[in-house]
Structures are given as C-alpha cells and as structure tokens.
Design a protein around this motif. Structure first.
Motif, PDB file in Angstrom:
ATOM      1  N   SER A 127       0.800  -1.229   0.000  1.00  0.00           N
ATOM      2  CA  SER A 127       0.000   0.000   0.000  1.00  0.00           C
ATOM      3  C   SER A 127       0.831   1.276   0.000  1.00  0.00           C
ATOM      4  CB  SER A 127      -0.911   0.002   1.235  1.00  0.00           C
ATOM      5  OG  SER A 127      -0.146   0.126   2.423  1.00  0.00           O
ATOM      6  N   HIS A 128       2.143   1.182  -0.093  1.00  0.00           N
ATOM      7  CA  HIS A 128       2.927   2.409   0.167  1.00  0.00           C
ATOM      8  C   HIS A 128       2.792   3.467  -0.919  1.00  0.00           C
ATOM      9  CE1 HIS A 128       6.360   0.610  -2.155  1.00  0.00           C
ATOM     10  NE2 HIS A 128       6.708   1.858  -2.338  1.00  0.00           N
ATOM     11  N   PRO A 137      -3.731   2.098   1.817  1.00  0.00           N
ATOM     12  CA  PRO A 137      -3.365   1.864   3.215  1.00  0.00           C
ATOM     13  C   PRO A 137      -4.604   1.668   4.094  1.00  0.00           C
ATOM     14  CG  PRO A 137      -2.175   3.766   2.331  1.00  0.00           C
ATOM     15  CD  PRO A 137      -3.216   3.394   1.323  1.00  0.00           C
ATOM     16  N   ALA A 157       0.609   2.100   7.808  1.00  0.00           N
ATOM     17  CA  ALA A 157       0.698   2.133   6.346  1.00  0.00           C
ATOM     18  C   ALA A 157       0.430   3.546   5.838  1.00  0.00           C
ATOM     19  CB  ALA A 157      -0.299   1.139   5.735  1.00  0.00           C
ATOM     20  N   GLU A 158      -0.502   4.230   6.490  1.00  0.00           N
ATOM     21  CA  GLU A 158      -0.795   5.616   6.113  1.00  0.00           C
ATOM     22  C   GLU A 158       0.426   6.507   6.380  1.00  0.00           C
ATOM     23  OE1 GLU A 158      -3.447   6.314   4.533  1.00  0.00           O
ATOM     24  OE2 GLU A 158      -4.396   8.188   5.131  1.00  0.00           O
ATOM     25  N   HIS A 205       3.106   5.839   3.753  1.00  0.00           N
ATOM     26  CA  HIS A 205       2.798   6.434   2.453  1.00  0.00           C
ATOM     27  C   HIS A 205       3.140   7.915   2.427  1.00  0.00           C
ATOM     28  CE1 HIS A 205       0.832   8.022  -0.977  1.00  0.00           C
ATOM     29  NE2 HIS A 205      -0.116   8.577  -0.278  1.00  0.00           N
TER      30      HIS A 205
END
Lengths: 329, 329, 329, 329, 329, 329
Positions: free
Chosen positions: C253-254, C266, C271-272, C275
C-alpha cells in the motif's frame, strides 16, 4: 431431507418448514419500539421475515449472520411484498446441512471441469503443463476451487461461481487468441491462474465475505504469492525463472489498468487477451443478471426504473423481438 | 507488371524500378538549405528517400501526398537507416496502378466473406435477415466494405481491415454470447452493422484519411444515419420501429462509454457483448502489431524501448518460451 | 588514479584525460551527413561531445551505452554550450574503474547506515526485529542496497539513492508517527521494507535501467515476493502469518492509491504514515533538484523558464530573502 | 460545577443532571406521529435522546441547534443503543457554561503554545519574525486561535484542534525540511500562517459551522486577505513586497493542487514541504480517529464493516501484534 | 514615422527599413555550426530572419528578447517560407517607438470604453457604483487596463485585449442575466472586476509575459487582493463588509471550478452568469482565431491539418455556405 | 372550472376540492403497518397527502402515477410540514382536465414564438430558411414543441420549457455571435434545431418521463435522425449535402464534449457559440431555481443547508444588497 423450497416463487399462504441460512440480521427503530428483520436464504434465493418485536427477542436469541436455522412459518404479505411470518426458528448445529442447499450455486460443476481439464490436457509445453498441474492436479485445490464464488456480491456470486467464470474466460479467451494469434496454451494458463488468489481472499461457508488477507493484500497479489510459493516448494522447479515471471505477469495485469487494481498493465499479447476475456465474462454476467431481475423494472416498463450500480449507473432495456420468426417469416 | 518489391526487407544496394505511392512529402531546413524527403510505400511497407536539395526541386515538381509515381533508384544507408536514393521519379496517371499493390492490405478477403456470409445465412428472424441484407446483400456495399480500412493509423489500418476486423468481432462476439446466453443473431447483426459508418467516415484511395463528414459527425452517428436512411427507403419497411431502435442502439453504444465516443452506453445484453468483442479485436490487434514491429525494440532487449502511444503509453514485452517443448518434454 | 574532474564546472579550454562512462550514444542527421554525439559522465555529472562525423566513425567503434572509456580531449564551446572535443577515446575493460567514480552517488553511506541501524536496534518486538534482520542483517543485501538508486531518472537517481531515501523516509515517518501516535517500530519496519523490491526491479552497473522483472511485475509486488520468499526460507518462521500479512500490506500500500501503483490502499495507521513519509521524501527531493538545476532557469529569471515534467508540469520559483538577517536585524 | 459526565461511557441506568449542548434537533415521522430527537453533547462526546412525541413538544420549546440546556434524565436502551430519557430540559442563558465543557477539545493548549513559541523564537530573519509576530504576538489572535477547530466535521474537529494541527504540521514540516534542506524558518512561517483564514471561515461557539465568508471565499483566500491586511496596517511595513508574496504563496499553495483548493500549486521548496506536512497531519489524524471509533467495526471483526467516507471510501484494519514482546522474546 | 509594414503580407523581394520588436531569439545547432534566428514583430504580425552564422554574431550583439531594433533587410524565401534577410540591425533606445506600433493590438479602444462607461453609468446602487469607480474612475488604472492583454499567448493576446474581452463579457453577461433574471448591475460589476488582477499578473511592454507575482499567486487572488486593498484605503469604506464579500466572491469564482483555477465555485446567480459569459468570450475567441489562421489548414482542406492545442486538441472546420443567398434565393 | 389552487401557498386549514395530478405514489413501511403517501400536483406546484393506512387502501384503488383525480380534503400539518388530509379521491377520465392546469408550465408561449419567429424571418439564406421551416413552419411540430419540457426533472422541467429554453439560447447565442463575429443565421438555425430530438425523447402528458427511444438513443442522435429524415422527404432537397452536414454537426456537438454526451466536439464557430449559449441557459436556470426554493435553506441562513445535486454539489448563497439604493443613494 426434502428438496429446499424455491423462496423466490413461494406463494402467499405457503407453509415453510425448512433449514435456511441466516443471510442478514437487521435492527430497525420504529415508534412502537425497535424490531428485528431476518433475511433468510437457500440455494434458490432469499426471503425476509416479518418484524420480531421486543417481546419476540427471546425467540431469536443466538440468531446471527451465517447461522443455519430450522424455520417454521408461513408466507404472508405486507406493503405489497411477500414476507415470512416465523412461528419457530431454531439454530442447527454447524455442518448439519449441506452448504449447497443453503447458498446459491452454479449447480453441477462437472461440465466446467470437463471443459477445462480437456483444454488443460492439450497444453503442449511440458513445463507449462507441470506448473498448472501443481494446482489443477491437486484434489484439495479442486475441492476448494469448485466451491469458491467469483465475487461476494457482484458477478458469479454463487458457489462454484469462480469455476464457471474461469470456464467462460477460457471460452472467450480462446476466441480472442484465435483472431489475434496469441499463444493459446499461455492464454489458457493465464485463465486458469488469474483468480486463484480468490481462494485466500474470500470465505464462503455461512455467507460470502472477504478475509482479512483479502482486504489487506487483494486477490491479485494473493494469487501471485500463491503461485510463487507453490512453485518454490518444488525441487527441481517446474519452470524457469523467466517463465515464472511470465505467469506472474498474467496474474498481476489481468485487471488491465492500475486504477482497476492491476499491479502492472498487460505487456504481452496473452496478458492483453486474458484481460479482455476476464472483463467480458464479468460484465456481461452482470448485465444478464440485471435484466433477469424483475425488481429492476416497474410493471410493464422495458427500461429499468433506476440506474443500476452493478452496471456503473447505467439503465437496462429488456425489450426484445422475435423479428417475425413466430410469424413464420 | 512485376510483383512489388518488399520495401521493408530490401537490402542496401538493391535497385528499385517500381510504381510507388507517395505517402508523405516532408520539407525540412538545414544549414545547407531546405530539403525534401519523400516517404514512398507499397503493399509491403514504406521507405524514405534521401534528401532532395534545392537544386533537385525540379525533379520532384508535381509530387504530392497521395500521388503514384514510377520510381527508379537504389537503396543506400545513412546514419544507420536504409534510404532510397532516387535517380528518377515520374507521376503516373491516376488509376494506372491497382491500389492493392500500393497500400497495405489484408490480402485475400474471400475467407472473411465466407465466414460472415455463412453466419449471416443462419439468422433465423426474417425481419432481421432482411434488414441486414439491405447492406450485405448489396454488391456495391460489399465492394466498398471489403476495401475500407478499420482505422486510418491504428488497428487494422490496411485495405480490407474493416472486413477483417468485422470477422474478428464476430468470432469473439459469438464466444461471449455463448457464455452469457445473449441472442446470437442479434449480436451478429450488431457486429455486421456497428462500423458501417466508416464507409462514409474514411477515404482510402491514395492514402488513408478522414472525410469531412467523418470529422464533423463521427462514424458512430454516420452509421446510424446510414442504417436509418436505407431502412427508410424500403416500402414496406423490413422491420418494425422498435426493431430499428434496437439495431440503432447497437451502433450507438458500441464504444461503451460516452467519453470513448458512444452516443449512449450499452443497455441491452447484445450491445454489451458487441462492445466487449469490438474492444477485444481492436486492442489485441494493436498489441500484436506493437510486438511485431522491430522498431519498438532496441537490440536484444525484450522490453520495448519506450512506452507506446498505440498501447495507451504502455511498454510491451516480447519475451517468450517454448516451455520445454523443444526439449521433447 | 586522479580524482575525477567535475564535468559540470570544467571551464572552456580545460583538458580532460579521464575514465568516463558512456551514458548515451545519439545519432543525428544533418545536411553534411549523419553524426554521432556521445554523452559522457562521471560521479560529478555529464558532458556532451562535439559531433563525430562519418569520417570519425572508426574512432568510436565499440563505443556503446554503458561502456567505460578512457577519454582525452578539451572543453570547447558551441552555440553557447560547452562540449568536449575528443581527440582520443578508448574502451576500458569492464571493471577497470570503480563504478562510484563513474556514476552520481550520495557519497559516504556510513551515516545513513548508522542512523537506520541505530533505530533498527531499538525495535522492541523480537519477531519484528528478527524478520527485519533477515534483510538488514545480511551482508550481501546491505552491499546491494547501499548501491541501488531510488529511481532510474527521477528522485534520488544516484548510487546509494535508495539508502538515502530510506533514511529520509525514516526521519519523516518517525515525526508523523509521533504526532498521530502510530507504532514507531512498525512504521520503521515499513520504511525498511517498502522499497526492497527495487533491488530486483533496477540495474545500476553501467547505467541505470529497469530489469525485465521490474517492468513485468513492478517493484511493489517484487518486494512482496522477496519478503514472502525470505520468510518462507526460515524454519521456524520468524513471525506469524498475521504479522507477515501486516508487513506485506505495508509494502503493498505504500504508493497510497491504486492509480499510483498501490496494490491496495493503506488500511492501517502505520501504512498511512509510511505512504505520506515516502511521498514527502520523493517529492521534496524532486523540487530541490529542480531548483538546483540552473538549466531550468533563463538568465536572472526567478521563475523557471518552462513547466517541469518532474514537478507534474509545475513551474518553480528560486527567489529567496535573508529577511533582513544580513542587515543585522 | 461538577465535572461533566462522560457521555460516551455512561452506563444504562445512570442519571444525568448536567448542562449539555444541543448539537442537533432532528424531526422524524412515524405512524404514531412526528417525533423529535435531540443530540446532546459535551466535551466527552454525544448522546441522543428518546423521542419527544407531539404531546412532549411544549417541553422542548425553544430548544434549537447551538443552545445550552440543563438536562435531567436517565440513560436507557432502545434497539441495542443507549439513549437519554429526558425528564426535564431547560435552556440556559448564553454564556452560563464554559464552552470548553460543552464541546470536544484538545484539552490543555499550553504545551502546543510552548512548542510553537519556542520555535518561533528561533526564527533568525528579523523581518520574518516581525511579520509572524503581528499574529502570534497578538493576545486576541492567540485567544481565538487556541479555540478554533481545524475542521467542522473532519480531522481535528475540536476546540483547539487548529492549534494542535498547527503544532503537528510544525513537527512534521521540520523533519521534512531537514532531509530536503529547506529553509526551516520559512517552513515554520508557512506552518504558522497557512490556516489563519480558518478564524474567519469557521464559527465554533454553540456548534461548529462555516461562516458565510468561509463559504463564499474559502479559508485559503481568507487567510491571504488576513495576512495582506495586517501587513498593510503597519508603517513601515514589516517585510518587503517580495517577502510578502513568498508568504502569500505559502498560504495560496498549501492544498497542493487546484482541484484540492490550492489557488496555485507549490513553486518553492518550502511550499512543497508545507503541503506534505499539512496533508500528513490531516490524513493520519483521520485514520487514527477511524480506528479509534468502535462504531466502525462489527463485533470482533478486524476489518471495518464498511468503507469509510473520511478515508476516501477505504476500509480500515485494526489488527495488531506485540511481535512476541509479551512473550519476553 | 512611416506606417509599420504588414509583416504578414509582405511579398518576397520587398524591402524593410523599420523599427521592429525582437520577439524571440533562438539558437540552433547545425553541421555548419551554431546559428541564430530572430523572430521580429510589429503590430501587424511577425516574421523570422534568415540564420545569423557564427561570423555574423557581432552584428547581433545586444539583440535580445524584448528589445526594439531598427532593421534593414529584404524579404527572401527559404524552404517555401518567407524570411527576412537582414543587412543591418541596430538596437533603439527604450521608448523610442510607441509600443502600439510594435505589438498586436485591438486598435482604437474608445468604443470599448464608451460601451463599458455607459453601462457603468447606469449602475443604480450608489455603493456599488462608488466601489467600481475606485478603479474605473481612476485615470492611471484606465491607462494600464486599456493596454493589458487578456492572456500572454491564448485568447485576446494583444494590447487592449483585456479591455476588449471585458467588453465582450459584458455584452454576453447582460444577455444571460436578462434571461435568468440576474441582477444586471451586479453582473456588470463582476465583469468589470473579474480580471483586474491581470494588471499585476502580466507584463506587456517589450513582450507579453507573466510576472513573478502572477506565477506565485495567480490573477484570481491578485485581483481579490487588489480590490481588498483599494477598498481598505477609503475612509469611510465605499461599501459594507458583506457587499465586499459578494464582490470578492465574483472574482474568486469566475473560473467556475477549482480544477480550472477558481478559489471557490460560483454560489450566486451573478457569479454563475459571470463565469459562463467569461468562458464564452474566451473560448469563441480561440475558435475564431484558429479558423482565421491559414497555418492550421493544408491547401484546400476544410478540416484543420492537426488537432489544435488552443481548442483542447480539437480539429476545426472552415467550410461554409451562402445557403443560396448568392443565387438570389 | 375554478382556477386551480396554489398548492405551494395554501394555508393550513384551507379546503381543497380540485382536480389534481397524481405525480407519485409511494409505499412505506411502519410499525403500524404499511402506508401509502400520494404526491399531488397542479400547475402551481405539489403537495403530499397524509398517509393512507391499510384500512384506507380501497379508497385509493386505481390511483397510480400519471392519473388525474378529483380530490376533496383539507390542508393539515405534520412534523412541521403541510400535508393534505384527503377525505375523497376519485379518478377522472383521461382528458377530462386540460394538462396545462395540472402540470407546471411556462405560461403564455406567444411571446417566445413571437421572438423566435421574428428572428427566423430574418434568416437570409433561402436554403437555410427553407430547411428550418420544415419544422418551424409545421403546425403539428409547433403544437408539440410548445408543450415539451426541456428536461424531466432538471432545468426548465415544465410544459413549454423547451420553447422557453430555446428562446433563451437564442438571446444568449446572438450576443455571443455578435462579439465573436459568428454567422448569426447559422447560430439561430442551430438554436432552433439543437433540441428537436427531445420531442421523441420525452413524454409529458400525465407526468414527465423519458421514452424508450430517448433512453436507447438519446436526444442528440434522435434530433439528428429527425432532421435527416425530414430533409430526406423533400424533393428537391431544401439544402445541399454539405449544408445538411453543417446542420447535423450543430446538433451532434451541442453538448460540447463527448463525456457530456456530444457525438463530436464543436468544430465550427457557430457550433461553439451554440454550445456555450445552451450551457449558459441551462446552468443559470438551475441556479435561479435553487435560489428560489426555500427548502434549500434553513431559517434565516443565507448559505444553503446542503450541497445541491442540481448544482453539481455546490452550495448556494441567497444574500443580496440594495447597495444603498433604498437609502436614496
């Protein structure tokens, strides 16, 4: 066990005494107090219950999404729609009833296997055949693959839907490959592998849903990992590194464009064929379903009453003609 | 007349003495003065000339785009690329040479007609067959249809390309229709009618181009007008008003979405099938062409040197494997 | 070997006698005939040669992209731009010169390792640390990681660029994690793993490029496969299945959104964070590079002469102020 | 005055006798007649009332959105959700209760001020410091700034939310500025100024809302006007025209792209840093809030029950691991 | 001073002895060495020179973009295009020639002023009239406004273009306001104010360009700041705060949507009218210009040779008919 | 027959005894059982009824969408909104009441005809006038055109709305044509023809709706077919083929861009003018309607309570000022 009743067609006044799946449990408020409505289903379709009022709550204790229950009741009508007035509902032990009687299904899967296995048998490259057979020659894989739905609420959302969809993609993919002179064997390999990740991404006993892995990684990358792991277990490997990359690319790119979930866009002729065949099977199935559903139309109207989300907000037209055929033309 | 030389393969030092089409006339500046380069072509491909310098201008008087010329020269090399050193070039009278020798072509069109006519003959609805036959039973229509390209510079951009594309869409459309249970006859009707507007939208003798009508109205609405006019000429009409609307809708919607040029999105199952079949034929032909063109690749590289506009800026991969087949696997 | 000359600053008239990388070989046409221009580079930058005319071709036989050559020449000027007039150029054996002298580089990588290793040492969860150490505790991985560029022609496109970028993402990620109370250890794990796929997706000796695997699968899925394979080699596994999924999700998800190449968006706080930290490092590096490049500006102009592709077609402004500081404010 | 009750945690059967804010007044229809439901709130959260039926209307005369009322009642349950059965509700005079007890709040703002003022004190350029101090050295500005929410219903939608968000952007912005070597002082100036327009765009006593100026001009241009006016009031001006433009550009561009509300895209390194820092603070706060809200998850599920609008329709995953830490690994 | 020659129509062989603007100075490379081509212009159009070779460089020392020069030469032809063979070129002192003779211009501006001033005089609300008159009653504002172009290279890119465009928007805006019953006075106010920011965003003496302020803030916010500052200078203010906001909103929203540069979308009827009138004037001017430019068409073709960037990549059709009028119908 | 009551203004307690159109029949569920609510309308507006409970069903037998009924009742209030308590409702025979009393209408159409016919009479090209008169000189066409709405639920959704819209487009189109020097006659022809397809695409007696042809082909292509057929019926044809194409292009392109339903984008100046005039009439009518509807605003608020779908999710502002006019300014 008697044949399950056709919930979609059951007339008002009919009596029900059957094992049904609890597809949904919905709580609503009203001025008279909160009430609960169950959506019950079996292999033929679904039907909602009359409200359970606060005083009825003890009768539905333990009833939750995904449970199977023995239900006794009668079909009534309320506001123009049929509903099931439940007199008794009782949770059944897990496994008491064959899932195939409780969930929509494509029916007999043998013809789909027959078609796919025949074409699979015609693959000429030994390393390609061996790699495919790691999955399609494995009984446990086949057992799960022939049950898995192709989506949880969209096209081919039924037991065996994934197998049926795979077979459709194979039929269409072969036609496209023929006219553009793609490698038929490699297209077939792509067809057989492109959605294997759905075995890890979906769960279907009880009710169709997405697994945590499905949500966090998506069926495209799950399928790539599945192929990579399985090939990695073999010694010697069934195919070369470049060949594995070509197969992984087929899975990675089958959604066509990144905004539709492809890891990369198709870069080979076979990946392009696979993408269009996959899309054609999915989208025409959605259109056929939309046209078959009488709830999408009002009275005699030929154009659907509203734009349909499963068709990307298009309307559908169910008019047709025999073009004079009946008239002996 | 001798067979036209294969311009794509002609070795350095070869002599040319043939009728060639002037595909392009390009003026460029240089420090030594302005010069002109001609792109010459025939049914096998194209080749550029060495520069015509100011002192050479009289030799190319009258040479313009779309003209056919008798050319004498020799293949040379310049900066690593072949070029034609022209010693004599002379305009030929219009019609002196068969266009089929001058433009790329699908070759023998008979097999395409054979396939389409066979399936057309199987249409069961008499009013549908009659309507289709207004076009496909008309010799003049057939004469033009079997020459028309399917695009001017994209997929199937060759004489007969439209007929070949139609045949491909029919093959794919039948496969899709089979799996989603669409009306095969209506899908075929859509296949046969969807691109008839290109007869008015394109011109092909000389060089492929778009007509003013094609630019101002587009081939989709031109096809609708063509069908509407032709049906309107018949008394009694070959089909009912509703049937005509269903056929017009097939043409109107075959690009799928308004942003891709559809007047309306597909609302019937057959229109959906047609759209996906049309798209699959066009896009896989572009991919196959891109992979066949050695100019898209550098040296031994398997991935194309740059992103390709005809593939929506994707790169292509020309790697392949025999999967052990050669090894007797 | 003497220190490589600073090609960006070398004055007209300077003499060059050095090993340089042939970054590009470009053929152009002119009225005087075809000519070849070489782009030569070293760790400080690049410089183009004067044309090699047809009569000079023997002197550059064997000179191709990626080759290292001993070059003797003098810096001249032509049309206002410096160029290298080459008197002698000779291919050197592969490996004769350290790549670090031939390609742009971040310089000493020790401080980046020091920072990352220190933070890595502070990871508290033993299974997380063990999984990360499969890579970062491996000498061969470290050797390749500290060489790999972070892109082939965009941000951090230099030897060691990936390590530098990783360090930047770590610094930024920690700041973001602090204010939103994300799990610092998990963010660091994501930082360390998110781009490992670039080791398989890029090649850098000679000239930066994308591998076939990089083109066909993308660095995101290559990184997921790399983590999955490495963990699969360990017995017992260094982490649980759920933990592996959480790490795979960080890689997957990056890129944030599917249209930017993420397999999934993300879904966790870490993950958020990853990113946004990744994006901030990449985009501000591009802006800083654009502002540093005098070629983007004309004369004394403060606004760039044209919109810059590396800034998504924005212009840049290089004006600044000391806000009165110099005035002793 | 007693501490306000924690409305989010209050058990069924608890008695309430407190001043609460009327956050919303909703009229609904039912078969028994129309009824009204109030949403009451305080600094800890919100709770809805049981219905007020037609006969209860006199009891809620004068109760409207934004009013503060003394409420006596008891927590009941209805349809599985808690509700407040109100026995008495009485409007309190405006100002009788401190807003900080009635609205969600970041709590003590001193640490945020301490951080920002410390960094502000380190600004070296005298004209920059003087310009910033026009706002941050002004008691009335500080009084309003430390109350203002950062949005009305999104990230940091709480009293003091703007100050907290500013502090977060400062922390992140400094980290980004460090790795890309941006001017730390100018980044801080951008952080401190970028959202000052929200003081004019939002209103917060009573209930969070958007002012007419906020709707008609937007907080970006309101902030630019606010800076321009304030600087214009000073004689001599605290900074030069070019410096004012650089500051205005930071405000104008902080949304990054025009489609997200930026007047112009960032053209300086500091504007780019500010944009990414602002975005990271806002988006990770939304993700953290979404994961903290139990209403987003069903039962034990780790993946959110539905896609969340505040995350652009993504789902969230709340699974976590201690990575063996508890096991003493 | 003699009337400037019509550079667009000057025949080959004509002699030029005039003051011309140096619109562009372009350096190109060739095998014979680098050369320079000047683009010279006056109020009638532009013409390029023959190359200046290295030996000619002393003759063009000091010649740069924006300079005015006395040029002696003769019109020649090269590669089918006219070019000016310069025998003498000499820089003139700044201001020696009236800009109106050197740049394209709308010609006499009096009729535009007459129209706008007449309608301005009919504004009934005294506060509205007074606010507008702060600008339109100011001689210096008028002097600059009647010179400013409406864009640097798009629609109305000529001296006085902004005034002409304003007049067109007024004519169209009044027609729209009439049919939708908008407030004519307020629409006119919006028309008069919407582009005032271009006075700060563009510079036009010498050659049309964008100022640093124009690049960093955009003409929309520059216009808002200009109105805000001017109103702020008046004591008492000419209008109320709400009225000022209504006027600022007209400027802020006149681009219609944020992705087209509006700070906010139109929220009042008058802002909506202004947006459509502005758009209609700009876009139809671009279409009319494209149709007038013979360079867009090849030979007798009615459809433009290529898609035109100024029409968002559309082609244009210049066919027309007298519909039988000439035939005395 | 008495004048129809103004349903929008009728006070609580008023008695109704009138023929009303059944605009909608909506079934809802409640705890007390299902109930039905009718939406009744006439030329002044619409009003909903109190619920019809199960026991009331016989009273509304035969009441369906599009029926006209004689209604006796009294205006009551429920939940703050007015509703009609029906004591008697009886279906009237089709045609018993003039549609103009039952549906919203633009009122007297004569002024619109007067304007359009006057300008039509000024068309100078005889072939253009003759072609337009095929429609506008035809009594049956005029009868239908002056009734047709311009949309079913958007702008000008009232009887005669199409004629009114046409007149507005003519007024605006003439103003635009004047400033860009387009051919006024051709613009008028485009205005008169652009929406003729709506006669086939909509139906309006009873209730506004879309026909099957309208759904399957769209009003743009229906209008093109209508023009093409009508011209084809004339012998000799009223205009040349090229002229017909120019007119068809005006219809084909009037939506401006393909994603907004244009078959092709405008390629002539007159098509561009038509597009902008059409858009301006439609969009400003929607804005004016939105501002006129008090339901879009809450209490005294000047900004609409929510974003409005008919304005593409914008909010509207109804604030205004007399700019000091009332003060004798």
């Amino acid at each position: 066990m008697p044949a399950p009743p056709d919930l979609k067609q059951l007339a008002v006044g009919s009596r029900v005494q059957d094992a049904l799946l609890v597809v949904d449990v919905e709580q609503r408020d009203s001025a008279r107090g909160p009430f609960t409505i169950l959506t019950l289903g079996n292999c033929h379709g679904q039907l909602s219950t009359a409200p359970f009022w606060p005083e009825d709550q003890p009768r539905i204790a333990g009833i939750e999404r995904g449970v199977v229950a023995q239900v006794i009741g009668e079909v009534g009508q309320y506001g123009g729609k049929r509903q099931l007035k439940v007199s008794s509902i009782r949770v059944l032990p897990r496994g008491a009833v064959d899932w195939h009687l409780l969930l929509p299904s494509v029916g007999d899967v043998a013809p789909y296997w027959e078609t796919l296995d025949r074409w699979r048998g015609e693959i000429r490259g030994p390393r390609l055949r061996r790699t495919i057979d790691l999955f399609y020659g494995d009984a446990e894989f086949r057992r799960r693959y022939e049950e898995c739905p192709a989506s949880t609420a969209g096209h081919h959302a039924e037991l065996g839907g994934l197998l049926k969809h795979t077979c459709e993609v194979a039929v269409i993919g072969r036609a496209i490959a023929k006219v553009c002179r793609a490698d038929q064997d490699l297209v077939l390999a792509g067809v057989l592998l492109h959605d294997i990740g759905k075995l890890d991404a979906y769960r279907w006993p009880g009710a169709f849903g997405v697994t945590d892995d499905g949500a966090l990684l998506g069926h495209v990358t799950l399928g790539m990992l599945m192929l990579d792991r399985r090939v990695g277990e073999e010694d010697p490997p069934p195919c070369t590194d470049q060949e594995l990359t070509i197969l992984l690319h087929l899975i990675a790119s089958h959604h066509g464009r990144q905004e539709f979930g492809a890891a990369v866009p198709p870069m080979t002729l076979e990946a392009e064929v696979l993408h269009f065949a996959d899309n054609a099977s999915a989208k025409t199935a959605s259109m056929a379903d939309a046209l078959d559903d009488p709830d999408n139309f009002t009275g005699e109207a030929l154009v659907s009453a509203k734009s349909l989300w499963q068709l990307d907000r298009r309307r559908a037209y169910r008019g047709s003609s025999d073009w004079g055929l009946g008239a002996g033309g």
